[in-house]
Structures are given as structure tokens and as C-alpha cells.
Design a protein around this motif. Sequence first.
Motif, mmCIF file in Angstrom:
data_model
loop_
_atom_site.group_PDB
_atom_site.id
_atom_site.type_symbol
_atom_site.label_atom_id
_atom_site.label_comp_id
_atom_site.label_asym_id
_atom_site.label_seq_id
_atom_site.Cartn_x
_atom_site.Cartn_y
_atom_site.Cartn_z
ATOM 1 N N LYS A 147 22.759 -8.428 -24.479
ATOM 2 C CA LYS A 147 24.178 -8.524 -24.619
ATOM 3 C C LYS A 147 24.749 -7.243 -24.886
ATOM 4 O O LYS A 147 25.863 -6.765 -24.501
ATOM 5 C CB LYS A 147 24.286 -9.690 -25.465
ATOM 6 C CG LYS A 147 24.061 -11.037 -25.027
ATOM 7 C CD LYS A 147 24.863 -11.585 -23.867
ATOM 8 C CE LYS A 147 24.014 -12.891 -23.476
ATOM 9 N NZ LYS A 147 23.854 -13.986 -24.635
ATOM 10 N N HIS A 148 24.110 -6.643 -26.065
ATOM 11 C CA HIS A 148 24.836 -5.622 -26.677
ATOM 12 C C HIS A 148 24.651 -4.286 -25.784
ATOM 13 O O HIS A 148 25.387 -3.377 -25.573
ATOM 14 C CB HIS A 148 24.236 -5.282 -28.037
ATOM 15 C CG HIS A 148 24.837 -6.305 -28.826
ATOM 16 N ND1 HIS A 148 25.727 -6.078 -29.827
ATOM 17 C CD2 HIS A 148 24.747 -7.795 -28.937
ATOM 18 C CE1 HIS A 148 26.095 -7.279 -30.409
ATOM 19 N NE2 HIS A 148 25.449 -8.286 -29.895
ATOM 20 N N THR A 206 27.176 -3.407 -22.975
ATOM 21 C CA THR A 206 28.167 -3.005 -23.546
ATOM 22 C C THR A 206 28.520 -1.576 -24.135
ATOM 23 O O THR A 206 29.343 -0.630 -23.722
ATOM 24 C CB THR A 206 28.834 -3.899 -24.754
ATOM 25 O OG1 THR A 206 28.601 -5.448 -24.152
ATOM 26 C CG2 THR A 206 30.191 -3.824 -24.949
ATOM 27 N N VAL A 207 27.442 -1.407 -24.896
ATOM 28 C CA VAL A 207 27.269 0.008 -25.487
ATOM 29 C C VAL A 207 27.116 1.139 -24.393
ATOM 30 O O VAL A 207 27.717 2.124 -24.608
ATOM 31 C CB VAL A 207 25.958 -0.144 -26.464
ATOM 32 C CG1 VAL A 207 25.516 1.383 -26.888
ATOM 33 C CG2 VAL A 207 26.415 -0.994 -27.872
#
Lengths: 249, 249
Positions: free
Chosen positions: B144-145, B148-149
Motif C-alpha cells: 500500500k505505501h 504511493t511513496v
Amino acid sequence: MAAPYELIYYTGVPGRGEHIRLILEEAGIPYKDTQFLSVEEAKKSVMTSLNSSHENPSYFAPPLFKHGDLVISQTPNILLYLGPKLGLAGSQENDVYRVNALALTALDLLSNEVHDTHHPIGTMLAWEDQMEESKRRSKEWVQKHLPTVFAYWQRALKNEKRGPGPWLLGDTFTYADLVLFQCLDGAHYAFPKAMKQARETGKYDKVFKLYEDVKARPNVAGYLVSERRQKYQDWGIYRHYDDNDAVAE
Amino acid sequence: MAAPYELIYYTGVPGRGEHIRLILEEAGIPYKDTQFLSVEEAKKSVMTSLNSSHENPSYFAPPLFKHGDLVISQTPNILLYLGPKLGLAGSQENDVYRVNALALTALDLLSNEVHDTHHPIGTMLAWEDQMEESKRRSKEWVQKHLPTVFAYWQRALKNEKRGPGPWLLGDTFTYADLVLFQCLDGAHYAFPKAMKQARETGKYDKVFKLYEDVKARPNVAGYLVSERRQKYQDWGIYRHYDDNDAVAE
């Protein structure tokens, strides 16, 4: 006419934006604030900024701060920008680095760490989906981290080399004091039992004195009772869950 | 004679101290470094500094940086101090705040967050005592992260307002590029499978190009093959655990 200061942040909780509000309120400087928009309008304003590639540099998350053509992100960075302009970053050579170090340390230990007690697995998961881990991390934070963190701030406030006075830089009030105040205030909301215990030990008297002293400064006191000061909620950095409200061993 | 720059940090891993080494190495400036002491001596040096109330202000954790009478803590703060002195904080008005925002964002997203994948419950507990939570957080981070990052950094590097050029500020190389490089390098060590996948999607080509471009800068390249560059270990910020080495969904 000088360009206005403008805070772009979610509305509805104090959050990270609160550090920016406090430095401007202490200095008695007017500012624009998206909190005065509706929740929907503020969210739209934040999202429009975030999804835009038109600012330089691009930013990952609010708070954002606009001053003329400049738009910057990152709470400690915005404070660093405002501190010297508002006379709240010390007066000696290199004080700006001392104040920044203290602000970063308060944000690490009492904002990011406290946030992570309710989101230990990930910020994209609801609290309900990480309740057990959250309870475990909260207990660990209260029993192991809180004493270390408070012992550090007590030590910082007893440090003789900084000179006499109640503030982190001795007799010079700076925005680091405001940041520490706001972090302690949020921790009171999240962990009322542990904070009451910590206060009652008497071991951290200088830390709680600083909290009360900042709270009593005229501009801060006036702000805190105004409608501009938002209330903590069940979302944002500082949240209260009965399950997490652990006590010392 | 000018006072020397001196890094006080644990020895044995790159850690947060690495960001300080990289800015000094890129600038070709000699510096003292406790890593050249034995592990025991370096630990003693760090601990002596930490337990002392004689510095102003007191600090919570290394890296510490000494320059003459000044001793400051906090990685992004030390970089902020050195950046303008070494010509690595941009050249336009307010660039120092742009560079600081980018460095803080890289440290948040790719150093603190990656650290917390192996210590989701608390830094005072051994990894073995939070293995299950660590595995869960790692999977969450990778799936998930990470997208996005990486999408954020790709956006930051495509931002036309910063002007043409491969760096975060366009054609001006700054320490924000060094920080992002080191964070990506650590993430490669911690999550080799996910990083390989991310590279192969082609979606983050500008991010991986920046990583390679920094690595190829003469002073950086020379440093990375020297004995001054320490290896990642099974302690410190970036750790590799097979259990945590998750893949994209």
C-alpha cells in the motif's frame, strides 16, 4: 502590502497544522487558514494543492504554508521559515539550529510516536483493523517510552548550560516551547491516565511547569479559548481510545 | 585553523549518520567520525555525550554533530546546517526551505517508515518479540505505501515548475538528492523483491534514474567503494528479514 501568511490544512482537528497556528497566534500575526472553510471545502483545497504539479517542490502531505509565491510543506520546515521572521527562534548565533533540533525531537517523540500508537501497522488501515496491535503498542509506549521521553525533557530543562529561565533555551522563549506544549497537550488527550500519573510522580516538574507556563501566555491563553482552537476528535494525530489508555507498571 | 567537522554516531552500520557522511563526502570535505573508533569506544563516545547535561541543548539520540563549540542533533537539522556551507542547499531565494522539505519527506517516508516495518510495536522490544506484527506491517508497507511513496517521488521529479534536469531541484544538485539516494539504497537492502518489482514496472523511472545518477557522482562513487562506507547489518534502521520481504499484490 505584504503577502499574507496562509495555512492550508484539513479542518476539524488541531493536527499538525496546530503548530503553525500557535506560532502565529503567539506572535499576534493575522493569517488565513483553511479551517475557516467547510470540511468539504478545506479538503478540496488540500487535495487540489496535493494533486497539483504546479508548486515547487511537489509535496506529499499537509500542512502546507503559502507566503507570496512560496508554498512549502513539512511542519518543522514551516516553523523554521516563520521562527526568525516572528522573533521566536532565539537570538544567539546558531540558535535557529538549537530550536529546530528541539522542535524535531518533540515532534518525533510526542507527535509521530503517539500517532503510531493508534496506527502501528499502517496509516491506510482503519484503527479497527489494527486494534490489538494498537493496544499493545500503547501499553509499550506508556510503560517504556513515556518515562524515557519525559526524563529527556526534564534533563533538557535542567541543563545549566542553557542559562536560567523556564524555557528550553533558558530565558528566551522560542517556538520549540510552543511545539512541546502542543505535543504534551495532545498526549494529555490521548493518554489521560498515564499523563496524570507522570505529573503526580513529581519527577517531571519542569516539563509540566513549561506546559502550564506556555498555556498561560496571554496570546496563547486567548487563542485556546477562542473558536479558532479546534477540538481533538476520533481522527487525526491525537485520539483517545479507552482500550489504549494504559497505566504505568 | 577552522574547526573540524565531527560526526558522533554509532559505529558498525550506515544508519542515520550516513546522511551526514554523504553530504561531506560529496563536498570532498575531511571530517572526524566516531565510526573509526572501535564499536565499544564509539558507543562510549555516544553515551558520554547523551548522558551529559553539558551541551546546549541536551539531545535525545545520535547522530550528533560537533563544529567548534556547537553540538547539534537531528539528522535533517545537521544537514540544514551543512547544506548552505557546502553549497548543497540550492541557490535561489528560499531554496533552503525547499531542500529541507524534500529531505524531511524522504526521511519520513523511506527511513522512519521503513525502520518501523521491523519495530511496529516499540523500539525497546527485540524484533523477535514483534515478528508477527512486523511481518504484517512490512506487507502493508510494500503493497500500500510503497506505490504511493514512489508515485510521489516520480511526480516530484516530473514537476515542470522546478525546471529541466535530473535532480529534485531541476538542474541544481542538492543534499535532498543525497538523502533520497541513501533512503532508496536502504530500502533496496530491506525489501529487495519489492524494489526489483517497482523498478520493473517502469512507472518510477525518474526515481530509479536519480538513484543511479547519485551513485555515479565521482565523490559518491569513490566513497561507496571505500572502507568508510559501512555495510548494512541485522541491526540499525535498514534490516533484511526474509519473512518481511513481501511482494506487490
